[in-house]
Structure formats: C-alpha cells, structure tokens
Scaffold this motif. Structure first.
Motif, PDB file in Angstrom:
ATOM      1  N   VAL A  38     -17.443  12.833   9.108  1.00 45.47           N
ATOM      2  CA  VAL A  38     -16.314  12.484   8.247  1.00 45.47           C
ATOM      3  C   VAL A  38     -16.791  11.458   7.225  1.00 45.47           C
ATOM      4  N   LEU A  39     -16.448  11.700   5.963  1.00 44.36           N
ATOM      5  CA  LEU A  39     -16.864  10.828   4.872  1.00 44.36           C
ATOM      6  C   LEU A  39     -15.664  10.105   4.275  1.00 44.36           C
ATOM      7  N   GLY A  40     -15.915   8.954   3.660  1.00 51.17           N
ATOM      8  CA  GLY A  40     -14.876   8.215   2.969  1.00 51.17           C
ATOM      9  C   GLY A  40     -15.450   7.488   1.769  1.00 51.17           C
ATOM     10  N   ALA A  41     -14.584   7.060   0.854  1.00 54.00           N
ATOM     11  CA  ALA A  41     -15.031   6.342  -0.343  1.00 54.00           C
ATOM     12  C   ALA A  41     -13.914   5.415  -0.813  1.00 54.00           C
ATOM     13  N   TYR A  42     -14.295   4.350  -1.529  1.00 55.16           N
ATOM     14  CA  TYR A  42     -13.293   3.430  -2.059  1.00 55.16           C
ATOM     15  C   TYR A  42     -13.831   2.745  -3.312  1.00 55.16           C
ATOM     16  N   ALA A  43     -12.913   2.196  -4.083  1.00 52.47           N
ATOM     17  CA  ALA A  43     -13.239   1.358  -5.232  1.00 52.47           C
ATOM     18  C   ALA A  43     -12.267   0.193  -5.242  1.00 52.47           C
ATOM     19  N   THR A  44     -12.793  -1.028  -5.365  1.00 53.31           N
ATOM     20  CA  THR A  44     -11.968  -2.227  -5.387  1.00 53.31           C
ATOM     21  C   THR A  44     -12.203  -2.987  -6.689  1.00 53.31           C
ATOM     22  N   TYR A  45     -11.130  -3.268  -7.389  1.00 51.44           N
ATOM     23  CA  TYR A  45     -11.213  -4.041  -8.627  1.00 51.44           C
ATOM     24  C   TYR A  45     -10.567  -5.404  -8.397  1.00 51.44           C
ATOM     25  N   ALA A  60      -8.445   1.524  -4.329  1.00 51.81           N
ATOM     26  CA  ALA A  60      -8.139   2.940  -4.146  1.00 51.81           C
ATOM     27  C   ALA A  60      -9.117   3.489  -3.111  1.00 51.81           C
ATOM     28  N   ARG A  61      -8.609   4.262  -2.136  1.00 55.39           N
ATOM     29  CA  ARG A  61      -9.444   4.704  -1.023  1.00 55.39           C
ATOM     30  C   ARG A  61      -9.138   6.154  -0.662  1.00 55.39           C
ATOM     31  N   ILE A  62     -10.193   6.884  -0.292  1.00 53.86           N
ATOM     32  CA  ILE A  62     -10.059   8.247   0.213  1.00 53.86           C
ATOM     33  C   ILE A  62     -10.693   8.299   1.597  1.00 53.86           C
ATOM     34  N   LYS A  63      -9.939   8.766   2.574  1.00 49.66           N
ATOM     35  CA  LYS A  63     -10.457   8.974   3.924  1.00 49.66           C
ATOM     36  C   LYS A  63     -10.572  10.469   4.183  1.00 49.66           C
ATOM     37  N   ASN A  64     -11.574  10.851   4.988  1.00 53.96           N
ATOM     38  CA  ASN A  64     -11.872  12.258   5.254  1.00 53.96           C
ATOM     39  C   ASN A  64     -11.994  13.003   3.921  1.00 53.96           C
ATOM     40  N   LEU A  67      -6.003  16.703  16.930  1.00 59.09           N
ATOM     41  CA  LEU A  67      -6.793  16.722  15.708  1.00 59.09           C
ATOM     42  C   LEU A  67      -6.777  15.372  15.001  1.00 59.09           C
ATOM     43  N   GLY A  68      -7.901  15.067  14.326  1.00 61.25           N
ATOM     44  CA  GLY A  68      -7.953  13.903  13.466  1.00 61.25           C
ATOM     45  C   GLY A  68      -7.198  14.157  12.177  1.00 61.25           C
ATOM     46  N   ALA A  69      -6.890  13.087  11.453  1.00 66.61           N
ATOM     47  CA  ALA A  69      -6.095  13.192  10.233  1.00 66.61           C
ATOM     48  C   ALA A  69      -6.859  13.940   9.147  1.00 66.61           C
ATOM     49  N   PRO A  70      -6.146  14.690   8.285  1.00 64.90           N
ATOM     50  CA  PRO A  70      -6.789  15.361   7.153  1.00 64.90           C
ATOM     51  C   PRO A  70      -7.137  14.358   6.056  1.00 64.90           C
ATOM     52  N   ARG A  71      -7.511  14.868   4.886  1.00 67.19           N
ATOM     53  CA  ARG A  71      -7.809  13.991   3.758  1.00 67.19           C
ATOM     54  C   ARG A  71      -6.590  13.133   3.439  1.00 67.19           C
ATOM     55  N   MET A  72      -6.821  11.822   3.285  1.00 63.81           N
ATOM     56  CA  MET A  72      -5.746  10.871   2.988  1.00 63.81           C
ATOM     57  C   MET A  72      -6.206   9.984   1.828  1.00 63.81           C
ATOM     58  N   VAL A  73      -5.315   9.737   0.880  1.00 63.21           N
ATOM     59  CA  VAL A  73      -5.594   8.893  -0.277  1.00 63.21           C
ATOM     60  C   VAL A  73      -4.556   7.782  -0.321  1.00 63.21           C
ATOM     61  N   ASP A  74      -4.980   6.553  -0.610  1.00 62.73           N
ATOM     62  CA  ASP A  74      -3.999   5.481  -0.783  1.00 62.73           C
ATOM     63  C   ASP A  74      -4.483   4.461  -1.802  1.00 62.73           C
ATOM     64  N   VAL A  75      -3.536   3.703  -2.318  1.00 65.46           N
ATOM     65  CA  VAL A  75      -3.804   2.621  -3.265  1.00 65.46           C
ATOM     66  C   VAL A  75      -3.110   1.376  -2.733  1.00 65.46           C
ATOM     67  N   ARG A 126       0.856  -1.200   0.000  1.00 62.49           N
ATOM     68  CA  ARG A 126       0.000   0.000   0.000  1.00 62.49           C
ATOM     69  C   ARG A 126       0.882   1.237   0.000  1.00 62.49           C
ATOM     70  N   TYR A 127       0.409   2.277  -0.720  1.00 67.12           N
ATOM     71  CA  TYR A 127       1.115   3.557  -0.719  1.00 67.12           C
ATOM     72  C   TYR A 127       0.082   4.668  -0.789  1.00 67.12           C
ATOM     73  N   GLY A 128       0.327   5.753  -0.007  1.00 65.90           N
ATOM     74  CA  GLY A 128      -0.644   6.831   0.003  1.00 65.90           C
ATOM     75  C   GLY A 128      -0.063   8.163   0.409  1.00 65.90           C
ATOM     76  N   SER A 129      -0.944   9.073   0.782  1.00 70.39           N
ATOM     77  CA  SER A 129      -0.575  10.442   1.153  1.00 70.39           C
ATOM     78  C   SER A 129       0.481  10.453   2.246  1.00 70.39           C
ATOM     79  N   TYR A 130       1.336  11.469   2.212  1.00 68.61           N
ATOM     80  CA  TYR A 130       2.412  11.659   3.191  1.00 68.61           C
ATOM     81  C   TYR A 130       3.359  10.465   3.219  1.00 68.61           C
ATOM     82  N   ASN A 131       3.560   9.877   2.020  1.00 69.19           N
ATOM     83  CA  ASN A 131       4.458   8.718   1.886  1.00 69.19           C
ATOM     84  C   ASN A 131       4.073   7.581   2.834  1.00 69.19           C
ATOM     85  N   ASP A 132       2.782   7.408   3.004  1.00 69.81           N
ATOM     86  CA  ASP A 132       2.269   6.338   3.850  1.00 69.81           C
ATOM     87  C   ASP A 132       2.407   5.020   3.098  1.00 69.81           C
TER      88      ASP A 132
END
Length: 733
Positions: A680-687, A697-701, A719-727, A195-201
């Motif tokens: 707080v909202l989130g969304a994802y798509a799984t293939y 692919a997932r988006i949190k906040n 504070l809670g985490a800001p918008r985060m995206v990962d794949v 997995r890799y995402g925002s802030y080099n996660d």
C-alpha cells in the motif's frame, strides 16, 4: 460478465520494492519521546513544525516508561523499545491509534468489529499482546483497545516480547502503551485542526494548555469526527475529550487530576466480505462485493468510555521519588449485528447468519504506588524502582445469539432486514456471567552499572490473581453457578547492555511472561480455565542501538526467540476435551532506522521477519484430533515493512510518501487458506503558511489496492480501506 473478470484476487503485483530491498533500506520511524507528564514538552510546537528535518523519529535518547519504570531512554533499555510521538504521527497522517502502530516494527492490526483491537506482534495475538492506557491494562484488549482517534494522545510506546514483569498477565508478544496529553508547565498554548476528505470524512479538534496563577496548569483537548464510511450504509460518529489539572502543592509535591471521555457510534458496521468458494489455496473476492455491507440495515456498534486518574508525585530529593496513581475506568459497549456472510456452493448467493445482541458492562478500579531511588551497591551506581499495584476488574456480558441462517441474498442487489425483525431476536439484555478479576502485584526493577560501559538490568513481578465467575443462567456441569481460580505467577527480566562507543551499544536479555491458557480472564468461561494454570512464556533477545553519520542517522536491530507453553488444545485421545499442553514459538529479526541523508531529505522505516509456528497443537476437527504442529498461527505474516520519505524542496513546502508491505497470512490453523502479500502506497504535501499554521493534502492507498486487514475464519475477510483523499489545516496560537 465472466468469473475471471468479476473476481479480483487479493494477490498484489510484486513491485520493484521487494522485502529484500525494504530490508536494505533498513526501515522505521519512531517518535522522539516527550518526558513524563510532569516534564513533557508542549505538544503544539511538535504538531505544527513538521518541516523541521532535525526531528529524530527514533528518539533513542528520550525518556520512556513502557520498557522500564526506571525512567530510562530506549538506548539505555536492553529491549526493543519503540516510541512514536505527535511529531511523527501527525507528519504521517495517522488518524487513529492503529495507524500510529505502523511505526512499530512487525506489528499488523485490524479493526474488524468482532475484535476491533486485534494486534499481531512477534507471532502472537489476542490476549498475548497487552495494550495499556497510560500504563494501565483493562484486561480486555481485543475489544477495549479498538482504534481511538489520535488527537488526544501525546505518544505511543511499545516494547517487544514478554513483559508481564511490568504489567501483569498477558504480554508474551509485547506491550503497547497509549499515552494521553496532560497539562504541563510550558505556558499558554492553543491549537486547532480541521480536516475533510473522501466519504465525507471530517474532523474538528482543538486543545489548550493554560497556566493559572503560579502553580496551577490546565489542559483541555476535544476532538470530533464523522465519516459516512466506504462500505454501503456505514456511518461513524465519534468524539473524545481529555482534561487535566496539574497543581504544584509544594516545591516537592505535585498533583495531577486527569479525566477522559470517549464516545463512538457506528451505524450498520461493516463486518466483513465473503470470499469465493472453494475455501482452499489463495483467496479471491468478487470485486462487485468490495463495498457491499451485508449487516442488518440498523446494525449497531456503540460505546462510551470514561477514565479518571489522580497522580501524586513526591520528590524527597534527587535520589528518592514516590508516585501514586489512583485510577478508574468505566465502559459500556453495545452490539446488534448479523455477523457472518458466506457464499453458497456456486458463488451465486450470500448466506447470512449469526445474529448477536451483546452488551458489555465493565469497570476497573485500582491504585499503584511506586518508589524510585538512586543508590549504590558495593560502590557501583544503582537505580531502583519498587511498588505495589492493586486492582479490581469486573465485567458482565449480556449476549443474545441466534445462529440462523437468515436466508440468502443476491451478492450485489439486496436489501437487509431490521435487526429486531429476525426470528427469535428481542431487545432484552439478560446477563450471562460476571467475571471479577482481583489482582495484587508486587514489582521491582534495578539497574546497576558494573563498569562505566556495562550495566545490568533486572526485574521481578509477583501477582496474586483471583478470578471469580458468577453464572447468571441455569447452572450445568460445564457451566456452574460459581467458580473461582487463583493464579500466582512470578515473571521477570535480566539484561546486560554494553556501550561499544558513546553512540553504539549491544544488549542481551532474558524475559518471561504469563498468559491465560485460552481467552481472556475478564471473559473466561469454566471450560477455558478449569484445572488450568497460566501459560508460561520466555524470550531470549539480542540487539544493538546506534547513531551514525555524526548523529544524522539512528538504527536499531533486535533478534529474538520466544516460546509459549501450556496452551489449551484438544486432547489427542479425547478430542472433545481440552488439555493445557500446547506449545507455540516464534523467532525473528527487527530492523528500524532513520537517516537525514541531506539537510532537506529524510528516509525512515522498519522491517521485520518472523518465523512463528505451533510446536505442539491439536485441533478438534469433527470429533477427530488433528495435529497442527509445524503450522503458522492465523493472521501472522512472515514479513512486514514500512518506509517513509520526507523532502523539503523549499522551507515552506514538504513532500512525502510512504510504503507498507505485508506478506501473505493463513486464515486457518490447517494452513490451507491464505491471502497474497500486498503493498500500500501513500503520498502527501504540506505547505507551511506561517510558523504555526500548515495546510496538508494527503492520499492513502494511492493505487487503490484491494487487501485484507485480517481473516475472520476461512470464509470472510475484513478489507482495508480503499483510496482515501483528505485536506487538513492545523494552527496554533
């Protein structure tokens, strides 16, 4: 720039998804529970087949061991029991144990470094919510139960309300059990994830379960993560490894050896964000400080955790079984941080104070022996479990604290100092005190079927707790060289459950608990326990569990009333002294449901409403006794709701979203400082690439909402985490 433009309140815009509408959706998604270690299903299949709409997130008919040791299902247990397994938390993208817990109705959590394992459940927090690791409590939950990456865990279970009768002192609000993957008999399976995402996660993880010969099975799981952190200067590195060996020594006797290692290093940990003055009413933050980190430039949190368990399971026949668990826990935690940041009178500077060099050295050794057997009482089918648990928990802390202040900085343009350049700070670890908690417990549970539809469940536990504290510093009247306290609580539960139909039941239960009067026994000081007994807690709960729409939907309902007495509070006539006469209560309702509305659309969620307050509580405010009776405890929201949606337009594609709502909370027992509610909202798509490989692919906040996970007093929020995206890509073979 004007103050109005600079200030971003934590108030969240009220969306169309109000708490009432969430309640009408009857939220929740708990996990389908695997059986215990000897009978568990392969985790890898549950992890990869996420598009299978036949999965039931509530799992009412899967066995669990947290709400009872009788190997009952949640449907058979007269209590609010939640089970979240890998199928569920992989689908929701829960990366650590605290994110998994959003599937439990009413729970909120925070990973603020000063109390990284903080949970708030049914109006209670701290030592009043027990967190277990494979059914074992380390009795230091707000620190030891900090979030752990979820890869090594098979499932998480929760039981709401008093449960000291199962796990010992400290469970008025409820108990959480984190259960690690174990070797199983289901053949050879290997899995991997990247997995890799925002802030080099980033994350790399792998696991394998292998059969060796005819009677030996081995499982190994390894996980590593790294993130630069959304707060300036923060960097986290962590890895975990879990290995287990299951051996069938005879057709009736099996042995499981399980080892676990956790390592975590956080450079310049984010400790919190100062709120704008005045500290009254609804708080606000300067939006320019959202990502600022006021800790020392070489601030640190570091821990290593080692677990060892040896489980012997002996089945005499279908009616009698013995299980013995020998366990060992060792943890070393290090802190070096400047922990408090406060705006000055005109919000032009941030004052930094409270530097703490701290080390925790803790080890726990114990053994639990239990026996399950099936029998009859007066011709009525009856199931029993009884056992003995003995443990010795020892912890030494090495604090060096300097109050400061250490000057002030510009809120947005500053450089902080090296930690050991602070006046009076040296890299020396001198012990403060050693707490040794020795516990001997006897416990028993029973289920008897009074009729085919009506069953009675009872449980009792007697603890003999011996607390010994050795002071390594200069003795005083309030901090003697040695003191000892003994506690002998007796706690229990009695519940009735009635099957209205094969798919629906109702239940009622009464349960009790015992908690330390203040603090935690593994860190308790002389002042916190002097002449004090454990607090007493009791709960009355009624509820129902049902399936509907020909099994396509499941739902649970629980209503509860909890009272905790003998809390430590200021003496009204002598505010400088403490007396154990306080009282706290909570009353609430919890709903959870999942519904496969069509063959390719599922809706799940939960919603809770709690009224928590101090019935009797006096606080020492500047030498004056002030009553807080009628006020709500800090960090407790009245409402919490979660909603998850999953839709498969085509077999290889799953689309989903989630919503989390938390109502406002108070920062102080005076109830004068609060935040606003947030969503707080989130969304994802799984293939699904093939039967065993998926790409997500997932988006949190999603809306980048600014919100507080928790308060740190009236002047700081975490504070809670800001918008985060990962794949991520996950496969099995």
């Amino acid at each position: 720039m004007s103050r109005d433009k600079r200030v971003e309140s934590l108030k969240v815009r009220r969306s169309q998804a109000t708490p009432v509408s969430l309640a009408l959706l009857v939220l929740s998604a708990q996990g389908a529970l695997a059986d215990d270690a000897v009978q568990s299903k392969p985790a890898v299949l549950s992890e990869v087949v996420v598009s299978d709409m036949s999965i039931d997130p509530l799992g009412l008919d899967q066995k669990q061991r947290t709400g009872s040791r009788l190997d009952l299902t949640p449907r058979e247990t007269p209590a609010s029991v939640t089970v979240i397994d890998r199928e569920v938390f992989e689908q929701r993208g829960a990366q650590n144990t605290q994110e998994i817990l959003r599937g439990v109705p009413g729970i909120t959590s925070s990973a603020a470094p000063g109390s990284p394992g903080a949970l708030f459940y049914r109006g209670f927090s701290g030592g009043s919510v027990t967190q277990l690791f494979n059914g074992i409590t380390v009795q230091y939950d707000v620190i030891a139960a900090r979030p752990v990456d979820s890869w090594i865990y098979d499932r998480v279970e929760a039981v709401g309300g008093p449960s000291s009768f199962l796990y010992g002192a400290g469970a008025v609000g409820g108990s959480i059990n984190y259960i690690t993957k174990l070797a199983n008999r289901d053949g050879n399976l290997t899995e991997a994830k990247a997995r890799y995402g925002s802030y080099n996660d980033s994350q790399l993880a792998a696991g394998t379960n292998q059969k060796l010969g005819e009677s030996n099975y081995v499982r190994i799981d390894v996980n590593g993560t790294k993130i630069d952190g959304w707060s300036d200067g923060t960097e986290r590195k962590a890895w975990q490894a879990a290995a287990s060996w299951l051996a069938d020594l005879t057709p009736q006797l099996s042995s499981t050896v399980a080892l676990e290692y956790q390592y975590e290093n956080v450079d310049q940990p984010y400790w919190g964000t100062p709120v704008l003055r005045p500290f009254v009413g609804e708080i606000g933050i300067d939006n320019r400080t959202r990502f600022k980190n006021y800790n020392s430039q070489d601030g640190l949190y570091k821990q290593t955790v080692k677990w060892g368990r040896w489980i012997l399971d002996y089945r005499v026949d279908d009616t009698l079984r013995f299980r013995n668990t020998l366990y060992h826990y060792d943890a070393l935690r290090d802190y070096q941080n400047v922990e408090t940041y406060t705006f000055n009178a005109n919000n032009s500077r941030v004052v930094r104070s409270n530097a703490l060099l701290q080390r925790h050295d803790q080890d726990l050794n114990g053994n639990r022996l239990e026996a399950n057997w099936n029998s009859e009482i007066g011709g009525l089918p009856s199931n029993w479990v009884a056992g003995l648990d003995y443990s010795v928990n020892k912890q030494t802390r090495y604090p060096l604290s300097i109050a400061g202040p250490f000057g002030s900085v510009n809120p947005t343009n500053f450089v902080t100092e090296p930690f050991f350049s602070l006046p009076g700070m040296t890299q020396t670890y001198n012990p403060d005190r050693t707490n040794r908690v020795q516990t001997l417990a006897l416990f028993a549970e029973n289920r008897t079927f009074l009729t085919q539809q009506l069953s009675l469940l009872t449980a009792l536990r007697w603890d003999n707790i011996d607390l010994e504290v050795t002071n390594h510093r200069t003795p005083t009247a309030t901090n003697p060289a040695y003191f000892e306290q003994r506690y002998k609580p007796l706690t229990g539960r009695a519940g009735l459950i009635y099957d209205l139909t094969p798919a629906a039941n109702v239940y009622v239960q009464y349960s009790t608990a015992a908690d330390p009067p203040a603090g935690i026994l593994t860190t308790a000081s002389f002042a916190q326990v002097q002449d004090f007994d454990l607090t007493t807690g009791r709960q009355v709960e009624v509820g129902s569990k049902l399936s509907f729409d020909e099994g396509r939907g499941s739902a649970t309902l629980a209503l509860y009333d909890i009272t905790r007495k003998n809390l430590a509070m200021a003496d009204p006539s002598r505010p400088g002294t403490t007396v154990p006469v306080g009282e706290q209560s909570s009353r609430g309702i919890e709903l959870a449901a999942t519904w496969l509305m069509t063959n390719n659309f599922r809706m799940s969620g939960n919603w809770s409403l709690v009224h928590a307050q101090f019935e009797e509580f006096v606080e020492n405010v500047g030498g004056v006794a002030v009553s807080r009776a009628g006020n709500r405890p800090t960090n407790i929201p009245k409402q919490v709701g979660n909603l998850w949606l999953a839709y498969t337009p085509i077999p290889s594609l799953e689309l989903g979203g989630d919503l989390r709502y938390v109502s406002s909370r108070y920062a102080d027992t005076a109830n004068t400082v609060s935040d606003a509610d947030y969503t707080v909202l989130g969304a994802y798509a799984t293939y699904t690439i093939d039967k065993r490989t998926r790409l997500t692919a997932r988006i949190k906040n999603l809306t980048d909402t600014v919100y507080a996970e928790s308060f740190s007093g009236s002047s700081m929020v975490y504070l809670g985490a800001p918008r985060m995206v990962d794949v991520s890509i996950q496969t099995a073979f």
